[in-house]
Motif scaffolding. Structure first.
Motif, PDB file in Angstrom:
ATOM      1  N   THR A 136      23.855  44.171 -77.122  1.00 36.26           N
ATOM      2  CA  THR A 136      22.718  44.581 -77.925  1.00 36.26           C
ATOM      3  C   THR A 136      21.414  44.283 -77.189  1.00 36.26           C
ATOM      4  N   ASP A 137      21.435  43.336 -76.245  1.00 33.04           N
ATOM      5  CA  ASP A 137      20.242  43.057 -75.445  1.00 33.04           C
ATOM      6  C   ASP A 137      19.872  44.245 -74.565  1.00 33.04           C
ATOM      7  N   MET A 138      20.857  45.026 -74.162  1.00 31.77           N
ATOM      8  CA  MET A 138      20.575  46.189 -73.335  1.00 31.77           C
ATOM      9  C   MET A 138      19.770  47.236 -74.084  1.00 31.77           C
ATOM     10  N   LEU A 139      19.884  47.240 -75.385  1.00 29.95           N
ATOM     11  CA  LEU A 139      19.208  48.247 -76.184  1.00 29.95           C
ATOM     12  C   LEU A 139      17.789  47.850 -76.556  1.00 29.95           C
ATOM     13  N   SER A 140      17.451  46.571 -76.486  1.00 26.96           N
ATOM     14  CA  SER A 140      16.110  46.148 -76.875  1.00 26.96           C
ATOM     15  C   SER A 140      15.110  46.451 -75.765  1.00 26.96           C
ATOM     16  N   ALA A 141      13.868  46.683 -76.157  1.00 27.41           N
ATOM     17  CA  ALA A 141      12.842  47.118 -75.209  1.00 27.41           C
ATOM     18  C   ALA A 141      12.321  45.977 -74.337  1.00 27.41           C
ATOM     19  N   ASP A 142      12.320  44.745 -74.833  1.00 28.60           N
ATOM     20  CA  ASP A 142      11.700  43.649 -74.086  1.00 28.60           C
ATOM     21  C   ASP A 142      12.690  42.796 -73.298  1.00 28.60           C
ATOM     22  N   ALA A 143      13.943  43.139 -73.289  1.00 32.85           N
ATOM     23  CA  ALA A 143      14.943  42.333 -72.576  1.00 32.85           C
ATOM     24  C   ALA A 143      15.046  42.766 -71.115  1.00 32.85           C
ATOM     25  N   ASP A 144      15.178  41.795 -70.216  1.00 26.53           N
ATOM     26  CA  ASP A 144      15.415  42.048 -68.792  1.00 26.53           C
ATOM     27  C   ASP A 144      16.842  41.625 -68.484  1.00 26.53           C
ATOM     28  N   TRP A 145      17.586  42.435 -67.756  1.00 20.61           N
ATOM     29  CA  TRP A 145      18.959  42.113 -67.437  1.00 20.61           C
ATOM     30  C   TRP A 145      19.349  42.750 -66.123  1.00 20.61           C
ATOM     31  N   THR A 146      20.445  42.214 -65.532  1.00 21.00           N
ATOM     32  CA  THR A 146      21.021  42.732 -64.294  1.00 21.00           C
ATOM     33  C   THR A 146      22.526  42.808 -64.483  1.00 21.00           C
ATOM     34  N   LEU A 147      23.110  43.915 -64.045  1.00 26.35           N
ATOM     35  CA  LEU A 147      24.530  44.157 -64.228  1.00 26.35           C
ATOM     36  C   LEU A 147      25.112  44.622 -62.906  1.00 26.35           C
ATOM     37  N   ALA A 148      26.206  44.013 -62.470  1.00 26.32           N
ATOM     38  CA  ALA A 148      26.917  44.452 -61.259  1.00 26.32           C
ATOM     39  C   ALA A 148      28.222  45.079 -61.710  1.00 26.32           C
ATOM     40  N   ARG A 149      28.505  46.286 -61.239  1.00 22.23           N
ATOM     41  CA  ARG A 149      29.735  46.965 -61.640  1.00 22.23           C
ATOM     42  C   ARG A 149      30.310  47.731 -60.464  1.00 22.23           C
ATOM     43  N   THR A 150      31.585  48.055 -60.558  1.00 24.64           N
ATOM     44  CA  THR A 150      32.262  48.824 -59.524  1.00 24.64           C
ATOM     45  C   THR A 150      32.437  50.250 -60.023  1.00 24.64           C
ATOM     46  N   THR A 151      32.045  51.221 -59.218  1.00 31.27           N
ATOM     47  CA  THR A 151      32.178  52.623 -59.589  1.00 31.27           C
ATOM     48  C   THR A 151      33.639  53.053 -59.429  1.00 31.27           C
ATOM     49  N   PRO A 152      34.008  54.183 -60.022  1.00 28.38           N
ATOM     50  CA  PRO A 152      35.392  54.658 -59.837  1.00 28.38           C
ATOM     51  C   PRO A 152      35.746  54.937 -58.378  1.00 28.38           C
TER      52      PRO A 152
END
Length: 118
Positions: free
Chosen positions: A49-65
C-alpha cells in the motif's frame, strides 16, 4: 363436491429447481469478489500500500522474465527503472565500499570509511 377454478392453468411436472445449471449464473460474481479480496489481502500482507501513496519513497529490485535484474525506485512523483547488466565498463569513479556474499547467499555491503582504503 369440488369446484374447479375457472382460470387455473395446469402446471408442468418439471419445476424450475430441477435445472442443474441454475447455480452457475452466480459463480462469476462470486469469483470476481474472491479475486478482489485476494488482491486486497496481497497488498496488505506485502505492505504494497506504500507504493500507492504519493509521499512514500521506495526502491524495489526484481528479476525480469528474461533473467535481467531491474531496480525500480520512486522518489516523490518520479519513478526510475534501471537495468543492471554484466557488461564491463571503464572510466573514472570513486570506490564506495565492498560487498560480501555470505554462505546463505545474502549479500552485505560495507561502506568504506573516509581516508581508509582496503
Amino acid at each position: 363436491m369440488r369446484r374447479r377454478l375457472r382460470f387455473a392453468r395446469p402446471r408442468p411436472e418439471v419445476s424450475r429447481h430441477d435445472d442443474p445449471l441454475a447455480g452457475v449464473a452466480n459463480l462469476f460474481d462470486a469469483s470476481l469478489a474472491f479475486i478482489v479480496a485476494m488482491a486486497l489481502a496481497l497488498f496488505s500482507v506485502l505492505g504494497s500500500t506504500d507504493m500507492l501513496s504519493a509521499d512514500a519513497d521506495w526502491t524495489l529490485a526484481r528479476t525480469t522474465p528474461e533473467g535481467e535484474l531491474e531496480v525500480v525506485s520512486k522518489h516523490q512523483q518520479e519513478i526510475k527503472v534501471e537495468r543492471v547488466s554484466d557488461r564491463k565498463l571503464s572510466g573514472q569513479g570513486q570506490r564506495l565500499g565492498t560487498a560480501y556474499r555470505l554462505p546463505d547467499g545474502q549479500v552485505v555491503y560495507v561502506p568504506e570509511e573516509e581516508g581508509r582504503k582496503p
